[in-house]
Scaffold this active site. Structure first.
Site, PDB file in Angstrom:
ATOM      1  CG  LEU A   7      -1.628   1.317   1.539  1.00  0.00           C
ATOM      2  CD1 LEU A   7      -2.610   1.657   0.412  1.00  0.00           C
ATOM      3  CD2 LEU A   7      -2.382   1.239   2.881  1.00  0.00           C
ATOM      4  N   GLY A  15       3.708  12.895  -7.606  1.00  0.00           N
ATOM      5  CA  GLY A  15       5.010  13.042  -6.962  1.00  0.00           C
ATOM      6  C   GLY A  15       5.694  11.751  -6.555  1.00  0.00           C
ATOM      7  CE1 TYR A  59       6.257  18.702   5.048  1.00  0.00           C
ATOM      8  CE2 TYR A  59       8.595  19.255   5.038  1.00  0.00           C
ATOM      9  CZ  TYR A  59       7.558  18.436   4.634  1.00  0.00           C
ATOM     10  OH  TYR A  59       7.813  17.353   3.829  1.00  0.00           O
TER      11      TYR A  59
HETATM   12  N1  NAP Z   1       8.733  17.136  -2.564  1.00  0.00           N
HETATM   13  C1  NAP Z   1       9.605  17.374  -1.630  1.00  0.00           C
HETATM   14  O1  NAP Z   1      10.522  18.203  -1.784  1.00  0.00           O
HETATM   15  C2  NAP Z   1       9.529  16.609  -0.322  1.00  0.00           C
HETATM   16  C3  NAP Z   1      10.606  16.730   0.560  1.00  0.00           C
HETATM   17  C4  NAP Z   1      10.573  16.053   1.763  1.00  0.00           C
HETATM   18  C5  NAP Z   1       9.498  15.234   2.069  1.00  0.00           C
HETATM   19  N2  NAP Z   1       8.449  15.123   1.209  1.00  0.00           N
HETATM   20  C6  NAP Z   1       7.329  14.267   1.605  1.00  0.00           C
HETATM   21  O2  NAP Z   1       7.058  13.335   0.582  1.00  0.00           O
HETATM   22  C7  NAP Z   1       5.690  12.946   0.645  1.00  0.00           C
HETATM   23  C8  NAP Z   1       5.084  13.042  -0.752  1.00  0.00           C
HETATM   24  O3  NAP Z   1       5.066  14.400  -1.159  1.00  0.00           O
HETATM   25  P1  NAP Z   1       5.260  14.874  -2.674  1.00  0.00           P
HETATM   26  O4  NAP Z   1       6.414  15.779  -2.694  1.00  0.00           O
HETATM   27  O5  NAP Z   1       5.213  13.722  -3.597  1.00  0.00           O
HETATM   28  O6  NAP Z   1       3.968  15.822  -2.821  1.00  0.00           O
HETATM   29  P2  NAP Z   1       2.680  15.753  -3.749  1.00  0.00           P
HETATM   30  O7  NAP Z   1       3.071  15.590  -5.169  1.00  0.00           O
HETATM   31  O8  NAP Z   1       1.882  16.954  -3.341  1.00  0.00           O
HETATM   32  O9  NAP Z   1       1.941  14.428  -3.257  1.00  0.00           O
HETATM   33  C9  NAP Z   1       1.315  14.355  -2.021  1.00  0.00           C
HETATM   34  C10 NAP Z   1       0.424  13.129  -2.001  1.00  0.00           C
HETATM   35  O10 NAP Z   1      -0.176  13.030  -0.697  1.00  0.00           O
HETATM   36  C11 NAP Z   1      -1.584  12.866  -0.852  1.00  0.00           C
HETATM   37  N3  NAP Z   1      -2.290  13.491   0.283  1.00  0.00           N
HETATM   38  C12 NAP Z   1      -2.198  14.763   0.739  1.00  0.00           C
HETATM   39  N4  NAP Z   1      -3.011  14.931   1.801  1.00  0.00           N
HETATM   40  C13 NAP Z   1      -3.618  13.735   2.019  1.00  0.00           C
HETATM   41  C14 NAP Z   1      -4.562  13.257   2.958  1.00  0.00           C
HETATM   42  N5  NAP Z   1      -5.087  14.053   3.896  1.00  0.00           N
HETATM   43  N6  NAP Z   1      -4.935  11.965   2.905  1.00  0.00           N
HETATM   44  C15 NAP Z   1      -4.446  11.146   1.958  1.00  0.00           C
HETATM   45  N7  NAP Z   1      -3.555  11.523   1.012  1.00  0.00           N
HETATM   46  C16 NAP Z   1      -3.152  12.814   1.064  1.00  0.00           C
HETATM   47  C17 NAP Z   1      -1.940  13.510  -2.183  1.00  0.00           C
HETATM   48  O11 NAP Z   1      -3.039  12.795  -2.727  1.00  0.00           O
HETATM   49  P3  NAP Z   1      -4.443  13.420  -3.143  1.00  0.00           P
HETATM   50  O12 NAP Z   1      -4.317  14.921  -3.197  1.00  0.00           O
HETATM   51  O13 NAP Z   1      -4.700  12.812  -4.490  1.00  0.00           O
HETATM   52  O14 NAP Z   1      -5.350  12.919  -2.102  1.00  0.00           O
HETATM   53  C18 NAP Z   1      -0.697  13.209  -3.023  1.00  0.00           C
HETATM   54  O15 NAP Z   1      -0.802  11.976  -3.671  1.00  0.00           O
HETATM   55  C19 NAP Z   1       5.030  13.861   1.674  1.00  0.00           C
HETATM   56  O16 NAP Z   1       4.924  13.182   2.909  1.00  0.00           O
HETATM   57  C20 NAP Z   1       6.012  15.010   1.804  1.00  0.00           C
HETATM   58  O17 NAP Z   1       5.939  15.660   3.034  1.00  0.00           O
HETATM   59  C21 NAP Z   1       8.443  15.799   0.012  1.00  0.00           C
END
Ligand code: NAP
Length: 266
Positions: free
Chosen positions: A6, A13, A141
């Site tokens: 899962l 992303g 954050y």
């Molecule tokens: N990008 C970066 O630079 C970065 C750096 C460090 C850590 N991260 C972490 O990596 C993870 C993925 O982020 P990403 O960068 O890929 O961002 P993203 O493209 O915005 O993807 C975020 C995902 O989380 C889902 N989501 C958000 N709120 C949710 C909720 N309440 N319940 C269920 N699903 C939810 C969204 O799905 P839906 O909107 O379709 O529901 C989307 O699929 C996050 O935990 C983020 O904090 C990212």
């Protein structure tokens, strides 16, 4: 038999890349989105909002009914928040904690009984390098991810006896939609932080845009899944992002703070 995975937050992303790669590698992957009508995925998408317990229960139940087990959880769903702490609405802070901390833990609570029954399971949490230090204008954050890392260090020790492994994988900047999905505290005209915050917002968004490809995170997850005895923490990011964690450990606090402030032009 293919392992059942899962991946939460697989609509874009990092989660999408992980779910696609694991599907290509032969895993049976279930991804999730709050809007499961989204299409164009090479894996099955289930509805899930991690801030809603019923939604979590329904999602896991569906997988268990179909597959009779859940071998791997990639706990990825999350969101960002920016703003000077003084200006950030407390309700928005709670919303991000409800997603990145309580939501992620609620998903774990729901999968653990199944993993314990099978006496094995793997949980990979997508945390953040931002959780290793308080970043200006991203303090909340940082706090959600730092708190989550600590809770997961504890969980790892608690569930070891049941054959369940917990790993934290912290990325630096990755080029995804995260900046668009973040809660941005408005730059208020009368804010005491107006100029510095505005300049930092532009810097933060530029950092994400020039970040690593999410495919690098997917490859790392696949690599971790192949390990017999994975580490507690993994980091994926640019040299300076990873080195900043080492610097925090070895430099005097005020010297480290000076470096961070100069990086963020404060
Ligand atoms: N990008 C970066 O630079 C970065 C750096 C460090 C850590 N991260 C972490 O990596 C993870 C993925 O982020 P990403 O960068 O890929 O961002 P993203 O493209 O915005 O993807 C975020 C995902 O989380 C889902 N989501 C958000 N709120 C949710 C909720 N309440 N319940 C269920 N699903 C939810 C969204 O799905 P839906 O909107 O379709 O529901 C989307 O699929 C996050 O935990 C983020 O904090 C990212």
């Amino acid at each position: 038999m293919s392992k059942v995975v899962l991946v939460t937050g697989a609509s874009s992303g990092i989660g999408k890349s992980i779910a696609s790669l694991l599907t290509n590698k032969g895993y049976k992957v279930y991804g999730t989105s709050r809007n499961p009508n989204k299409t164009g995925f090479d894996f099955e998408i289930l509805p899930l909002d991690v801030t809603n317990r019923d939604s979590i229960q329904n999602c896991i139940q569906l997988i268990i009914e179909k597959e009779k087990r859940l071998d791997i959880l990639v706990n990825n769903a999350g969101m960002g928040i920016t703003g000077p702490i003084e200006d950030t609405p407390t309700e928005e802070m709670k919303r991000v904690f409800n997603t990145n901390f309580f939501g992620a833990i609620d998903v774990i609570k729901e999968v653990l009984p199944h993993m314990r029954n099978h006496k094995r399971g793997q949980i990979i949490n997508i945390t953040s390098i931002a959780g290793y230090m308080g970043l200006p204008y991203r303090g909340i954050y940082s706090a959600t991810k730092g708190a989550f890392e600590l809770a997961m260090e504890a969980l790892r020790m608690e569930v070891k006896e049941f054959g369940v492994t917990v790993v934290n994988l912290a990325p630096g900047d990755v080029a995804t939609n995260i900046a668009a999905g973040r809660y941005h505290t408005p730059v208020f005209d009368n804010s005491a932080y107006k100029e510095n915050y505005q300049a930092n917002l532009e810097l933060m968004n530029a950092h994400v845009d020039t970040g690593l490809s999410p495919d690098i995170m997917a490859k790392k997850v696949y690599k971790i899944l192949q390990k017999k005895n994975p580490k507690v923490h993994y980091k994926v990011g640019g040299f300076m992002e990873k080195f900043s964690i080492v610097l925090k450990r070895i430099l005097p606090d005020k010297m480290y703070e000076k470096l961070l402030m100069s990086h963020y032009k404060l």
